[in-house]
Write a protein that holds these residues in place. Structure first.
Motif, mmCIF file in Angstrom:
data_model
loop_
_atom_site.group_PDB
_atom_site.id
_atom_site.type_symbol
_atom_site.label_atom_id
_atom_site.label_comp_id
_atom_site.label_asym_id
_atom_site.label_seq_id
_atom_site.Cartn_x
_atom_site.Cartn_y
_atom_site.Cartn_z
ATOM 1 N N LYS A 543 43.147 40.673 34.083
ATOM 2 C CA LYS A 543 44.010 40.030 35.635
ATOM 3 C C LYS A 543 42.417 40.012 36.920
ATOM 4 N N LEU A 544 42.728 41.624 36.867
ATOM 5 C CA LEU A 544 41.638 42.046 37.825
ATOM 6 C C LEU A 544 40.384 42.174 38.132
ATOM 7 N N PRO A 545 39.177 41.706 36.800
ATOM 8 C CA PRO A 545 38.333 41.889 36.327
ATOM 9 C C PRO A 545 37.890 40.049 36.412
ATOM 10 N N ARG A 546 38.733 39.428 36.418
ATOM 11 C CA ARG A 546 38.380 37.761 37.020
ATOM 12 C C ARG A 546 39.541 37.805 38.324
ATOM 13 N N TYR A 547 39.603 38.353 39.194
ATOM 14 C CA TYR A 547 40.353 38.248 40.059
ATOM 15 C C TYR A 547 39.006 38.622 40.912
ATOM 16 N N VAL A 548 37.454 40.101 40.990
ATOM 17 C CA VAL A 548 37.021 40.915 41.677
ATOM 18 C C VAL A 548 35.722 40.157 41.465
ATOM 19 N N ASP A 549 35.532 39.372 39.472
ATOM 20 C CA ASP A 549 34.111 39.309 39.292
ATOM 21 C C ASP A 549 33.395 40.249 39.046
ATOM 22 N N ALA A 550 34.367 41.326 38.227
ATOM 23 C CA ALA A 550 33.814 42.386 37.695
ATOM 24 C C ALA A 550 33.991 42.825 36.136
ATOM 25 N N ARG A 551 33.454 43.572 35.337
ATOM 26 C CA ARG A 551 34.004 43.716 34.205
ATOM 27 C C ARG A 551 35.119 44.640 34.176
ATOM 28 N N PRO A 552 36.038 45.113 33.512
ATOM 29 C CA PRO A 552 37.235 45.875 33.221
ATOM 30 C C PRO A 552 36.895 47.220 33.469
ATOM 31 N N GLN A 553 35.060 47.925 33.026
ATOM 32 C CA GLN A 553 34.703 49.021 33.329
ATOM 33 C C GLN A 553 34.855 49.702 34.273
ATOM 34 N N ASP A 554 34.863 48.059 35.376
ATOM 35 C CA ASP A 554 34.137 48.929 36.781
ATOM 36 C C ASP A 554 35.528 48.717 37.766
ATOM 37 N N ILE A 555 36.796 48.534 37.103
ATOM 38 C CA ILE A 555 38.591 48.608 37.724
ATOM 39 C C ILE A 555 38.488 50.539 37.431
#
Length: 751
Positions: A543-555
């Protein structure tokens, strides 16, 4: 406990050796067959005859091996063995041909001749009297080293540690271990008080030995620095000393006085807080007392007024606002004026209060004056953020000070090239994220700045204090001796962010509304640990990678604690399983009960000033080299080589560093990290699991720090009761520091 296997043979070939830690892979020739052996064998040379104890192991890639736990070098028994040993390169200056001539001349008597009548070696063609003495000396040194290793192993000292001890003391090792084994804790990296105490117990050193008490008290003081303290009140020191040593406080008092006389400790008194109370005696490890004192002196020397006309400064600020189309409020203008007018000033404020805009205005002002400006921050992440926010290159403080050292020479300490003898060539230095700077780094920075250089320190005093000892930013503000501008106004654009608004509410102890109508601040009420685990995985992976336009490792998941169901250690195991599962093409390494795998997100957990790194360009060509990987640096494991036993990690800014398997304990999984470790960092999105914990840990400023790490989105998962309780818990762990007092004393002395 099963009996260890034993093998005997000649060291045919050393395949690999890590010179730093002695880890060795070798081929052992055993009566017609060869055996691959591995272990910490820093002193073994090719051609030596050894008897080793250990276990057979099955390596995933290289098959059957023998893991050596202990060994001893055997005396070659015949002329064939002697020739093989001497010609192997074990003796410097003796090759195969010369070895053959020596053995042909003396036969089976060769070793006795070398040991007892070395001058006779000159009878052999090609050997001078001087060379004869050198050969005999080398053989004697090897025998002495071997005897010392056997002596040390008798006290349960492992090979790698034994090699370090012998390299430090040589033949003095016997005297030092019998008289004062605690000296090792002072002299040798990797030998702490507990290791020395265990050895001392085996040797028979008395529990109330003066050496033991002094070493124990030093250990307690140094351990206190890991909690952020610079000193300990004497009652606290003696209580902790009693718990560690089992010795009465009265017995420790004399040792403490002796430590002060020997300049190992400094004892001072703080005035009584209330009338009629006794002054409080406090105790520093000497280096920390002088670190604070020297830091205070250098701060005082920088705290001068520059010859600038305030009215002229304000006119220039007006031109900058017009040229760059920025609008500064009164406090921001005051900050720029103070920066121009003062040798040292402090800018502080929470999120959204315009610190970045103010820094940019300062940069524009000083650039217009033709001044050279350096920008820096404590971590790579913070420096990168500073670069992005200002458009000017920023670097880490370590890089600014040109960290360097000689890793091949253990006696040469890693140091900063920029220091009092080689100061920074700058007119203005701006340091961001000052809350992260400890007393060591502050002292190093100040040492490289000459009076007349403007120093601007920027930070949020409400963040958690530095990981290292000291509370530098707060102490500077607390001293009230420097120009300080505190920004409090939240600007309109920032006020539209609930991350900013709620961070200020948390800091002020106000209620935060949890209705999930926000675009960047969410609270998912969950009260079951198993459910929270599933939510965390879904948020980070989908959910969050799509929401903030980032890779999973950036979350980044940020949690208050290390232990427990929602602690770092447990969460990383769960997240690794789902975010980077095992695969046939992914090498992995077991490390302290945990698995490190290619593709894992990892964090460096201690400062390693000697770790070399390189930035690689096209086709892997090295573009830049440097030294130092630091506590909190995040990276990704790019490769694990089981043959050379090297783990390659790519850190931010494209820095590649190689870790031996022995160094792997400096890395830990970082899908989840503690909030403390996230200081100075910023992530596209953070997820904070909250379900409960110790009151001393679940505090307001911990929550404030976690929330302010997010750039685009904060998601808290867990109990709203715990969340509101943290806002109401304004407890702060007190750090024992006296920098503010030292600064005031310095000002009073020079008034």
């Amino acid at each position: 406990m099963s009996e260890k296997e034993k093998v005997e043979g000649y060291v045919e070939h050393i395949i690999f050796r890590n010179e730093e830690n002695g880890y060795t892979v070798l081929n052992l020739s055993m009566k017609g067959r060869e055996l691959t052996c591995v272990g910490t064998l820093p002193m073994i040379g090719e051609g030596e005859l050894i008897e080793a104890s250990g276990d057979y192991i099955e390596h995933a890639a290289y098959g059957k091996q023998f893991r050596i736990e202990s060994y001893e070098t055997k005396v070659p028994q015949d002329s064939v063995a002697l020739e093989r040993y001497l010609g192997s390169g074990a003796i410097k200056g003796v090759g195969a041909a010369l070895a053959a001539r020596i053995v042909r001349r003396f036969g089976d008597d060769t070793l006795r001749i070398i040991e007892e009548e070395p001058e006779r070696l000159a009878e052999v063609k090609g050997i001078s009297e001087r060379k004869a003495r050198e050969i005999a000396q080398q053989v004697a040194e090897k025998a002495e080293m071997q005897n010392a290793m056997i002596f040390l192993s008798g006290y349960g000292i492992a090979l790698n540690l034994g090699a370090k001890i012998y390299q430090q003391y040589g033949d003095n090792v016997y005297r030092i271990l019998k008289e004062n084994p605690y000296k090792m804790a002072e002299d040798i990296a990797g030998v702490g008080f507990r290791t020395a105490d265990e050895i001392a117990g085996k040797i028979g050193i008395a529990v109330d030995s003066e050496f033991r008490i002094k070493s124990g008290l030093s250990y307690v003081l140094n351990q206190a620095t890991a909690e952020g303290h610079v000193y300990l009140p004497e009652p606290v020191l003696l209580r902790r000393g009693q718990e560690l040593l089992g010795v009465e406080p009265e017995r420790m008092q004399k040792s403490l006085q002796d430590m002060a006389i020997d300049k190992k400790a400094v004892i001072r008194e703080l005035p009584a807080e209330r009338e009629g109370d006794e002054p409080l005696r406090i105790v520093y490890a000497s280096q920390y007392y002088y670190l604070e004192l020297s830091t205070a002196r250098m701060l005082h020397e920088l705290n001068i007024t520059c010859e600038e006309d305030r009215e002229a400064i304000e006119k220039r600020i007006g031109k900058i606002e017009k040229k760059y189309q920025i609008e500064l409020d009164e406090m921001q203008k005051t900050a720029v004026v103070e920066a121009a007018y003062s040798g040292l000033m402090i800018l502080t404020g929470g999120p959204g209060t315009g610190k970045t805009t103010t820094i940019n205005a300062m940069i524009h002002y000083f650039e217009a004056e033709g001044l050279d400006i350096f920008l820096a921050a404590p971590t790579g992440r913070a420096a990168k953020r500073m670069t992005e926010a200002t458009g000017c290159e920023a670097c880490t403080i370590h890089r600014l000070l040109e960290l360097t050292g000689n890793v091949d020479d253990s006696s040469a300490n890693v140091h900063f090239e920029r220091n009092a003898d080689n100061p920074l060539d700058a007119d203005v230095i701006i340091i961001d994220e000052m809350s992260m700077v400890d007393i060591h780094l502050m002292h190093a920075l100040l040492s490289a700045i000459v009076p007349g250089t403007r120093l601007i320190l920027v930070g949020d005093q409400n963040q958690l204090p530095s990981v290292g000892p000291g509370s530098v930013l707060r102490d500077l503000i607390r001293s009230e001796c420097f120009p300080i501008v505190c920004l409090t106004h939240i600007f309109r654009q920032a006020s539209q962010s609930d991350i900013v608004v709620n961070a200020h509410k948390i800091h002020n102890g106000e209620e935060v509304i949890l209705d999930n109508k926000s675009k960047d601040f969410f609270f998912l009420k969950r009260y079951d640990v198993n459910v929270i685990w599933k939510v965390l995985v879904t948020l980070v992976s989908q959910k969050l990678p799509r929401y903030v336009d980032a890779r999973p490792q950036d979350i980044q998941i940020l949690t208050p604690m290390r232990k427990g169901a929602l602690g770092v250690e447990n969460l990383n195991q769960i997240l690794q399983k789902y975010l980077n599962p095992p695969a046939p093409d992914k090498a992995e390494r077991e490390n302290g009960g945990n698995i490190l795998r290619e593709g894992d997100k990892v964090m460096q957990i201690r400062n390693n000033y000697q770790m070399e790194w390189e930035i690689r360009g096209i086709n892997g060509i090295v573009a830049e080299r440097g030294m130092g990987v630091f506590n909190g640096d995040l990276g990704m494991i790019r490769s694990i080589n089981p043959y050379t036993e090297v783990i390659t990690v790519e850190f931010e800014e494209g820095k590649f560093a190689d870790y031996t398997f022995k160094q792997a304990d400096e890395l830990e999984l970082a899908y989840a990290t503690t909030i403390h470790k996230a200081q100075g960092s910023e992530y596209p999105a953070v997820v904070i699991p909250l379900l409960g914990g110790p009151r001393m840990l679940m505090t307001r400023n911990l929550l404030y720090t976690a929330v302010t790490r997010a750039r685009k989105c904060v998601t808290i998962v867990g109990s709203d009761v715990t969340f509101q309780a943290m806002i109401g818990n304004h407890i702060e762990a007190n750090r024992y520091t006296t920098l503010a007092r030292r600064i005031r004393e310095m000002q009073e002395e020079n008034a």
